[in-house]
Design a protein around this motif. Structure first.
Motif, PDB file in Angstrom:
ATOM      1  N   PHE A  32       0.836  -1.201   0.000  1.00  0.00           N
ATOM      2  CA  PHE A  32       0.000   0.000   0.000  1.00  0.00           C
ATOM      3  C   PHE A  32       0.872   1.254   0.000  1.00  0.00           C
ATOM      4  CE2 PHE A  32      -2.041   3.507   2.226  1.00  0.00           C
ATOM      5  CZ  PHE A  32      -3.240   3.620   1.521  1.00  0.00           C
ATOM      6  N   LEU A  33       1.886   1.285   0.850  1.00  0.00           N
ATOM      7  CA  LEU A  33       2.772   2.446   0.923  1.00  0.00           C
ATOM      8  C   LEU A  33       3.469   2.693  -0.412  1.00  0.00           C
ATOM      9  CD1 LEU A  33       4.144   4.666   2.596  1.00  0.00           C
ATOM     10  CD2 LEU A  33       5.866   2.983   3.269  1.00  0.00           C
ATOM     11  N   ALA A  34       3.967   1.625  -1.035  1.00  0.00           N
ATOM     12  CA  ALA A  34       4.662   1.771  -2.316  1.00  0.00           C
ATOM     13  C   ALA A  34       3.710   2.270  -3.407  1.00  0.00           C
ATOM     14  CB  ALA A  34       5.277   0.432  -2.729  1.00  0.00           C
ATOM     15  N   THR A  35       2.510   1.691  -3.467  1.00  0.00           N
ATOM     16  CA  THR A  35       1.540   2.090  -4.484  1.00  0.00           C
ATOM     17  C   THR A  35       1.058   3.523  -4.267  1.00  0.00           C
ATOM     18  OG1 THR A  35       0.790  -0.212  -4.616  1.00  0.00           O
ATOM     19  CG2 THR A  35      -0.619   1.457  -5.631  1.00  0.00           C
ATOM     20  N   TYR A  36       0.731   3.848  -3.022  1.00  0.00           N
ATOM     21  CA  TYR A  36       0.236   5.193  -2.710  1.00  0.00           C
ATOM     22  C   TYR A  36       1.305   6.249  -3.007  1.00  0.00           C
ATOM     23  CZ  TYR A  36      -1.831   9.045  -0.087  1.00  0.00           C
ATOM     24  OH  TYR A  36      -2.355  10.260   0.274  1.00  0.00           O
ATOM     25  N   THR A  37       2.553   5.970  -2.634  1.00  0.00           N
ATOM     26  CA  THR A  37       3.638   6.916  -2.888  1.00  0.00           C
ATOM     27  C   THR A  37       3.825   7.144  -4.386  1.00  0.00           C
ATOM     28  OG1 THR A  37       4.773   6.201  -0.875  1.00  0.00           O
ATOM     29  CG2 THR A  37       6.079   7.401  -2.492  1.00  0.00           C
TER      30      THR A  37
END
Length: 220
Positions: A32-37
């Motif tokens: 989630f963090l990688a995609t959102y960033t």
């Protein structure tokens, strides 16, 4: 070879292969963090490069989980390292495999449109939003949205759900929500909406430097 390519772990006391929900949630948080960033790079800079890298890694990771073994998924390995001191919470592997298969379809669609075709559209935006919802619900709440659809396609009984939500149970006192709590929640939402209207002009003002040495205009 069979031991290498297997889905789920055999744990004493469980009659079906299981997985550790804690490391799954950790892996979902990482993705989630990688995609959102990467999406923030698109929104603020119009840069799609990071998203393309993330999509490639996302798809590879899910393919390893489903077609080889979750034991060798890079994000699940990282998640296992992060939560290795926590007591495992076992969940049924079959419904997770189904949920991750949905993830493969979504990520493969994104990979084709963004990386192969190199184009964006409302379709890619919708698929991105769905992926983020899946990852966020898993990481934040321990709710596997893909697992909820498992009974619609398979007649098998879902076993060992996170928090035992697939088992009939009576709510404990600490789980119940009173009318007073609901009223507080409704009031909080109402104040948040009202504040967005009445405080917009005040909050929109650019902040000034508290110390003169930090003022960009003074340092030029």
């Amino acid at each position: 070879m069979n031991k290498f390519i297997q889905f789920g772990e055999k744990v004493e006391g469980y009659d079906i292969p299981v997985l550790n929900e804690r490391e799954i949630r950790a892996a979902a948080g990482i993705l989630f963090l990688a995609t959102y960033t990467s999406l923030m790079f698109i929104v603020f800079d119009g840069n799609f490069v990071m998203l393309k890298y993330v999509l490639c890694l996302f798809l590879i990771d899910l393919l390893i989980r489903v077609f080889i073994s979750p034991r060798y998924s890079p994000t699940l390995i990282l998640g296992r390292l992060i939560v290795r001191r926590q007591v495992p919470e076992y969940v049924g592997a079959p419904q997770k495999r189904f949920a991750w298969s949905i993830g493969i379809v979504l990520s493969a669609t994104m990979f084709y449109l963004f990386v192969i075709v190199n184009a964006y559209s409302p379709i890619t935006a919708a698929v991105c939003f769905i992926c983020l919802c899946f990852l966020f619900f898993e990481a934040a709440f321990g709710i596997c949205l893909g697992c909820l659809a498992y009974p619609l396609f398979f007649k098998k009984t879902v076993q060992h759900c996170p928090g035992e939500v697939c088992e009939p149970q009576h709510k404990q006192a600490i789980q119940k929500v009173s009318a007073g709590q609901l009223a507080v929640l409704a009031l909080f939402i109402a104040l948040s909406v009202a504040g967005s209207f009445f405080l917009q002009a005040y909050f929109a003002r650019a902040p000034h430097a508290m110390f003169k040495s930090l003022d960009p205009a003074k340092t030029k």
